[in-house]
Design a protein around this motif. Structure first.
Motif, short mmCIF file in Angstrom:
data_model
loop_
_atom_site.label_atom_id
_atom_site.label_comp_id
_atom_site.label_asym_id
_atom_site.label_seq_id
_atom_site.Cartn_x
_atom_site.Cartn_y
_atom_site.Cartn_z
N ASN A 83 8.48 -137.75 -45.47
CA ASN A 83 9.66 -137.56 -45.02
C ASN A 83 10.75 -138.50 -44.78
OD1 ASN A 83 8.81 -138.36 -42.40
ND2 ASN A 83 8.83 -136.45 -41.56
N MET A 84 11.75 -138.48 -44.33
CA MET A 84 12.93 -139.30 -43.93
C MET A 84 12.19 -140.54 -43.04
SD MET A 84 15.73 -138.95 -45.63
CE MET A 84 17.15 -139.73 -44.49
N ASN A 85 11.32 -139.93 -42.31
CA ASN A 85 10.72 -140.89 -41.03
C ASN A 85 9.60 -141.44 -41.54
OD1 ASN A 85 13.15 -140.20 -39.21
ND2 ASN A 85 11.87 -138.47 -38.67
N GLN A 86 9.24 -141.73 -42.83
CA GLN A 86 8.05 -142.41 -43.39
C GLN A 86 6.79 -141.54 -42.90
OE1 GLN A 86 8.68 -146.86 -43.02
NE2 GLN A 86 10.83 -146.35 -43.06
N LEU A 87 6.94 -140.53 -42.61
CA LEU A 87 5.40 -139.83 -42.44
C LEU A 87 5.02 -139.43 -43.68
CD1 LEU A 87 3.58 -138.62 -40.26
CD2 LEU A 87 4.77 -136.63 -40.14
N VAL A 88 3.79 -139.94 -43.98
CA VAL A 88 3.30 -139.83 -45.44
C VAL A 88 2.17 -138.75 -45.34
CG1 VAL A 88 2.15 -140.75 -47.26
CG2 VAL A 88 3.89 -142.11 -46.05
N VAL A 89 2.14 -137.47 -46.21
CA VAL A 89 0.88 -136.74 -46.45
C VAL A 89 0.26 -136.91 -47.53
CG1 VAL A 89 2.95 -134.83 -46.99
CG2 VAL A 89 0.56 -134.27 -46.03
N PHE A 90 -0.83 -136.74 -47.69
CA PHE A 90 -1.78 -136.69 -48.89
C PHE A 90 -2.98 -135.92 -48.98
CE2 PHE A 90 -3.42 -140.21 -46.42
CZ PHE A 90 -4.62 -140.09 -46.44
N ARG A 91 -3.47 -135.50 -50.27
CA ARG A 91 -4.74 -135.00 -50.19
C ARG A 91 -5.84 -135.93 -50.56
NH1 ARG A 91 -6.40 -130.38 -54.66
NH2 ARG A 91 -5.57 -132.25 -55.89
N GLY A 92 -6.98 -136.15 -49.98
CA GLY A 92 -7.78 -137.30 -50.28
C GLY A 92 -9.23 -136.79 -50.06
N ARG A 93 -10.18 -137.27 -50.78
CA ARG A 93 -11.56 -137.02 -50.51
C ARG A 93 -12.71 -138.24 -50.70
NH1 ARG A 93 -12.72 -133.03 -55.20
NH2 ARG A 93 -14.90 -133.24 -54.85
N SER A 94 -13.73 -138.23 -50.63
CA SER A 94 -14.70 -139.14 -50.45
C SER A 94 -15.64 -138.75 -51.53
CB SER A 94 -15.77 -139.28 -49.06
OG SER A 94 -16.48 -138.17 -49.15
N LYS A 95 -16.65 -139.61 -51.96
CA LYS A 95 -17.77 -139.30 -52.81
C LYS A 95 -18.64 -138.28 -52.12
CE LYS A 95 -17.84 -143.21 -55.80
NZ LYS A 95 -18.61 -144.58 -56.40
N GLY A 96 -19.49 -137.54 -52.99
CA GLY A 96 -20.40 -136.85 -52.55
C GLY A 96 -21.77 -136.99 -53.28
N GLY A 97 -22.77 -135.95 -53.06
CA GLY A 97 -24.01 -136.04 -53.88
C GLY A 97 -24.88 -137.18 -53.17
N LYS A 98 -26.15 -137.19 -54.01
CA LYS A 98 -26.95 -138.28 -53.67
C LYS A 98 -27.38 -138.62 -52.29
CE LYS A 98 -25.47 -141.27 -57.46
NZ LYS A 98 -24.92 -142.57 -57.87
N GLY A 99 -27.72 -137.32 -51.58
CA GLY A 99 -28.04 -137.18 -50.19
C GLY A 99 -26.98 -137.03 -49.23
N THR A 100 -25.72 -137.49 -49.52
CA THR A 100 -24.74 -137.31 -48.62
C THR A 100 -24.02 -135.89 -48.53
OG1 THR A 100 -23.14 -138.02 -50.37
CG2 THR A 100 -24.12 -139.74 -49.17
N GLY A 101 -24.41 -135.12 -49.41
CA GLY A 101 -23.92 -133.59 -49.19
C GLY A 101 -22.43 -133.44 -50.08
N GLU A 102 -21.72 -132.48 -50.02
CA GLU A 102 -20.26 -132.16 -50.45
C GLU A 102 -19.34 -133.30 -50.06
OE1 GLU A 102 -19.35 -129.97 -52.61
OE2 GLU A 102 -21.57 -129.42 -52.94
N PRO A 103 -18.41 -133.74 -50.86
CA PRO A 103 -17.61 -134.71 -50.40
C PRO A 103 -16.90 -134.17 -49.34
CG PRO A 103 -17.04 -133.65 -52.50
CD PRO A 103 -18.23 -133.11 -52.16
N ALA A 104 -16.16 -135.24 -48.51
CA ALA A 104 -15.32 -134.92 -47.35
C ALA A 104 -13.97 -134.47 -48.25
CB ALA A 104 -15.28 -136.01 -46.32
N HIS A 105 -13.10 -133.59 -47.78
CA HIS A 105 -11.78 -133.43 -48.53
C HIS A 105 -10.93 -132.51 -47.73
CE1 HIS A 105 -10.65 -131.33 -52.55
NE2 HIS A 105 -9.64 -132.04 -52.10
N GLY A 106 -9.69 -133.20 -47.60
CA GLY A 106 -8.73 -132.72 -46.70
C GLY A 106 -7.20 -133.19 -46.95
#
Length: 561
Positions: A55-78
């Protein structure tokens, strides 16, 4: 405190002294692969990001995720935000641990945000689609239980996250969420990314199905663009109870749909695209035929009442600026950027095309990758226009200005991806529509770099490619994000970032940790709401075969550019 261990190590070792001189743009790190995903119990760092909005006040929004699998379960996602003006830490809007807002009597959690989140130009309100397991259980007239509500649009205009739209419109108590003018009919999905304006008004595309009058037992797909004004009020139920926090019971309002006539014609819209919005106005693209349009264009609509007048801004067949008289647009992009005065878009003209053979991606959703390989084992043959460009239309003066064109300045503004709903797997990515090859162009406009929307000055950022096609494929192409000031057409085009560029000019942590050499830029992304005021936010990836790095970055564009 900096929670990026590699960035801290580089600063301690003084590695920044090994990097190139200061870039022409001063980039700030919003988030990168060294940052921990907020609230992740496995304490994982981010692995990938989608294009940000701000927005005009430099508040940034994004979708991001981590890696998953190999014993860490489903990726974090939000969906996450960070206030760059204040320099505050990352904030989670929702993730896979978040309870879906009411209506939800099944305690369902989000599965993922399937599209790019967007933010109000002048407020902190974020809007994002979300998918999840069914959220509402109720009894049918025959006494059997049913569960509904698997997707919606979620937003935070009054603080807590609430449901602004949902496919619950066929359930008792929630008819106001249904398709307007069709009692008891729910939306099937909300393709693309929803827009938000005026703090609490959602503007979005919705798809639904009706019985096919010419084919008993079959359904006919319909689509349209809509808005809904939310209210800080609870949701009353027939049993006397209420659900809160919530957005009130105001109904969905239609702007235009496939029962609406294209202005100036006797032809109805065959398709509409996800809209953009600013103030009390929405802008959207609509055509008679999405794949081969002969009518339609880009329209401006007031957000005041149902089926408002549509004001044509740019039309199929309309004059292309700077081309011979009588040369008209035969293609217009769906992803239009709008700041309240200026509308940025992609357009093409002429009959000359360039043949391409697209190969399936190798990274991403495994079901989508497998479906692409099975459907197009030898690649997907298509064409792109030789003559295409990026343009900005001024809704006050009615003038359309050229930002950049092919083939004199660039070779392509069209980028391809394989996306959509894989049969039998559920909704899995941005579109919510059947999986197929799709093309897109990327442009964002701001008329407020100088702080004034009353003059004709604007800046437009866009993605483009330079390269030669051999046997259906680009050979060593250079992709980049570029910036141009208007309305004068003799302004130089500035390079924001290009493939092959020293990635440490964007992020000092973009360094191979084994040899401390800067990583080259390998990819970049721009969203239509990624340029607001002076702030311009993008994604950049830097990689070699041995190492990789990525993040979301912000720069403040000088008006003197």
């Amino acid at each position: 405190m900096d929670n990026n261990p590699l960035r801290t190590l580089l600063l301690v070792l003084g590695a920044s002294t090994l990097l190139a001189a200061a870039p022409p743009f001063d980039w700030q790190v919003v988030v990168n692969n060294g940052d921990l995903v907020p609230g992740d119990p496995a304490a994982r760092v981010f692995n990938s990001f989608n294009q940000p909005s701000l927005n005009m006040n430099q508040l940034v929004v994004f979708r991001g995720r981590s890696k998953g699998g190999k014993g860490t379960g489903e990726p974090a996602h939000g969906v996450f935000t960070r206030d760059m003006a204040q320099g505050t830490p990352l904030v989670t809007i929702f993730d896979r641990a978040t309870r879906v807002p009411n209506p939800n009597n099944l305690d369902s959690r989000f599965v993922e945000p399937p599209s790019i989140p967007r933010i109000d130009m002048r407020a902190a309100t974020v809007a994002s689609r979300g998918i999840h397991q069914p959220t509402w259980q109720y009894q049918l007239p025959d006494g059997t239980d049913t569960r509904v509500g698997t997707t919606g649009i979620y937003t935070n205009p009054f603080g807590p996250l609430i449901a602004g739209a949902s496919n619950l419109g066929n359930a008792p108590d929630f008819g106001y969420l249904g398709v307007p003018g069709n009692p008891g009919l729910k939306f099937d999905m909300f393709p693309g990314a929803p827009a938000v304006t005026n703090g609490a008004t959602l503007v979005f595309k919705g798809n639904y199905s009706v019985p096919d009058p010419d084919n008993p037992g079959a359904t006919l797909g319909k689509t349209g663009v809509y808005f809904r004004n939310l209210k800080d009020a609870a949701l009353p139920l027939a049993d006397g109870s209420v659900l809160e926090p919530a957005g009130g019971t105001r109904t969905v309002v239609p702007i235009a749909d496939t029962d609406t006539y294209i202005p100036g014609t006797c032809t109805k819209f065959g398709s509409t695209a996800p809209p953009s919005a600013a103030g009390f106005w929405a802008v959207f693209a609509g055509f008679d035929n999405e794949d081969n349009p002969t009518k339609g264009g880009i329209y401006l609509a007031p957000l005041v009442w149902a089926k408002p007048p549509l004001f044509p801004l740019v039309k199929i067949g309309g004059q292309v600026p700077g081309e011979a008289r009588g040369t008209g647009f035969n293609r217009l992009g769906e992803g239009v950027s709008f700041d309240g005065r200026f509308v940025a878009f992609w357009g093409a003209w002429g009959t000359e095309t360039r043949a391409l053979t697209l190969q399936c991606p190798t990274d991403g959703n495994k079901d989508l990758l497998a479906y692409c390989q099975a459907t197009y084992p030898d690649g997907f043959a298509t064409t792109v226009p030789v003559h295409q460009g990026i343009f900005v239309h001024d809704i006050l003066t009615g003038a359309t200005k050229v930002v950049a064109k092919t083939p004199t300045q660039f070779d392509d503004f069209v980028f391809w991806n394989f996306s959509g709903l894989v049969p039998g797997t559920g909704e899995s990515d941005e579109t919510g529509e059947p999986a197929r090859w799709r093309s897109a162009s990327f442009v964002a406009v701001s008329g407020l770099v100088d702080g004034c929307l009353l003059d004709r000055n604007f800046h437009a950022a866009f993605k483009a490619r330079k390269g030669t096609v051999v046997d259906g494929a680009y050979v060593n192409p250079v992709d980049g994000l570029y910036l141009r000031k208007g309305p004068a057409t003799d302004q130089a085009i500035a390079t924001l970032v290009e493939t092959g560029m020293d990635g440490s000019l964007i992020d000092p942590a973009a360094v191979d940790p084994t040899v401390f050499t800067p990583l080259p830029v390998s990819a970049m992304g721009l969203e239509r709401d990624g340029f607001r005021g002076k702030g311009l936010a993008i994604t950049v990836s830097m990689a070699t075969e041995a190492a990789g790095w990525a993040g979301v970055y912000l720069t403040l564009v000088p008006d003197t550019l």
